[in-house]
Design a protein around this motif. Structure first.
Motif, PDB file in Angstrom:
ATOM      1  N   ASN A  82       0.838  -1.201   0.000  1.00 60.06           N
ATOM      2  CA  ASN A  82       0.000   0.000   0.000  1.00 60.06           C
ATOM      3  C   ASN A  82       0.871   1.248   0.000  1.00 60.06           C
ATOM      4  O   ASN A  82       2.071   1.189   0.296  1.00 60.06           O
ATOM      5  CB  ASN A  82      -0.919   0.007   1.222  1.00 60.06           C
ATOM      6  N   SER A  83       0.267   2.366  -0.324  1.00 64.22           N
ATOM      7  CA  SER A  83       0.969   3.656  -0.333  1.00 64.22           C
ATOM      8  C   SER A  83       2.278   3.564  -1.098  1.00 64.22           C
ATOM      9  O   SER A  83       3.333   3.995  -0.628  1.00 64.22           O
ATOM     10  CB  SER A  83       1.229   4.123   1.110  1.00 64.22           C
ATOM     11  N   LEU A  84       2.203   3.001  -2.278  1.00 66.10           N
ATOM     12  CA  LEU A  84       3.414   2.776  -3.065  1.00 66.10           C
ATOM     13  C   LEU A  84       4.061   4.094  -3.473  1.00 66.10           C
ATOM     14  O   LEU A  84       3.377   5.095  -3.739  1.00 66.10           O
ATOM     15  CB  LEU A  84       3.090   1.935  -4.287  1.00 66.10           C
ATOM     16  N   LYS A  85       5.388   4.052  -3.521  1.00 63.80           N
ATOM     17  CA  LYS A  85       6.183   5.221  -3.881  1.00 63.80           C
ATOM     18  C   LYS A  85       7.027   4.899  -5.108  1.00 63.80           C
ATOM     19  O   LYS A  85       7.338   3.729  -5.364  1.00 63.80           O
ATOM     20  CB  LYS A  85       7.111   5.582  -2.722  1.00 63.80           C
ATOM     21  N   GLN A 122       7.939  -7.667 -11.956  1.00 59.17           N
ATOM     22  CA  GLN A 122       8.291  -6.250 -11.975  1.00 59.17           C
ATOM     23  C   GLN A 122       7.182  -5.394 -11.372  1.00 59.17           C
ATOM     24  O   GLN A 122       5.998  -5.576 -11.676  1.00 59.17           O
ATOM     25  CB  GLN A 122       8.559  -5.792 -13.414  1.00 59.17           C
ATOM     26  N   VAL A 123       7.582  -4.475 -10.526  1.00 63.90           N
ATOM     27  CA  VAL A 123       6.669  -3.469  -9.977  1.00 63.90           C
ATOM     28  C   VAL A 123       7.199  -2.100 -10.375  1.00 63.90           C
ATOM     29  O   VAL A 123       8.358  -1.783 -10.122  1.00 63.90           O
ATOM     30  CB  VAL A 123       6.574  -3.573  -8.444  1.00 63.90           C
ATOM     31  N   THR A 124       6.343  -1.311 -11.009  1.00 67.51           N
ATOM     32  CA  THR A 124       6.723   0.029 -11.435  1.00 67.51           C
ATOM     33  C   THR A 124       5.735   1.029 -10.872  1.00 67.51           C
ATOM     34  O   THR A 124       4.525   0.902 -11.088  1.00 67.51           O
ATOM     35  CB  THR A 124       6.747   0.134 -12.967  1.00 67.51           C
ATOM     36  N   VAL A 125       6.255   2.012 -10.142  1.00 71.16           N
ATOM     37  CA  VAL A 125       5.413   3.028  -9.521  1.00 71.16           C
ATOM     38  C   VAL A 125       5.766   4.377 -10.136  1.00 71.16           C
ATOM     39  O   VAL A 125       6.905   4.830 -10.042  1.00 71.16           O
ATOM     40  CB  VAL A 125       5.607   3.067  -7.997  1.00 71.16           C
ATOM     41  N   SER A 126       4.788   5.005 -10.743  1.00 73.41           N
ATOM     42  CA  SER A 126       5.018   6.296 -11.396  1.00 73.41           C
ATOM     43  C   SER A 126       4.535   7.434 -10.495  1.00 73.41           C
ATOM     44  O   SER A 126       3.581   7.288  -9.735  1.00 73.41           O
ATOM     45  CB  SER A 126       4.309   6.349 -12.739  1.00 73.41           C
ATOM     46  N   SER A 127       5.207   8.566 -10.639  1.00 76.14           N
ATOM     47  CA  SER A 127       4.849   9.723  -9.798  1.00 76.14           C
ATOM     48  C   SER A 127       3.756  10.558 -10.435  1.00 76.14           C
ATOM     49  O   SER A 127       3.421  10.378 -11.593  1.00 76.14           O
ATOM     50  CB  SER A 127       6.085  10.577  -9.549  1.00 76.14           C
TER      51      SER A 127
END
Length: 127
Positions: A82-85, A122-127
């Motif tokens: 949760n609350s991924l950055k 793969q985990v990709t978190v975009s801003s």
């Protein structure tokens, strides 16, 4: 034959959630964990759980945001994120260890003669 198959990775915006799943086979009574590695960075043990599911360990980088759990009846391990950055972007690996304590396992600094790795998701978190 030992196999650890991860699923659930993908792309998400910052603040979002993902749940990773690992289905190990060919193992019994193993502690399970999730490690991750981003390009140019060292591999990091982020969360581990003992076979009973009682003892868990989290790295400071994910504590309070990620939750590891397991369902031994279904032979499945989960990582709720949760609350991924954006800094969570990495390849995530499911890992099994039959030798070490959960703390030593997750430190990534203690060698084990009985460790198995998945192929990664793969985990990709975009801003």
């Amino acid at each position: 034959e030992v196999q650890l198959v991860e699923s659930g990775g993908g792309s998400v915006q910052a603040g979002g959630s993902l749940r990773l799943t690992c289905a190990p086979s060919g193992l019994s009574l193993y502690a399970m964990g999730w490690f991750r590695q981003a390009p140019g960075k060292e591999r990091e043990g982020i969360s581990c759980i003992d076979y009973s599911g009682i003892q868990t360990h989290y790295s400071d980088s994910v504590k309070g945001r990620f939750t590891i759990s397991r369902d031994n009846a279904k032979n499945t391990v989960y990582l709720q994120m949760n609350s991924l950055k954006p800094e969570d972007t990495a390849m995530y690996y499911c890992v099994a260890d039959g030798q070490l304590s959960v703390t030593d396992f997750c430190s990534g600094k203690v060698d084990s003669l009985d460790r198995h790795w998945g192929q990664g998701t793969q985990v990709t978190v975009s801003s």
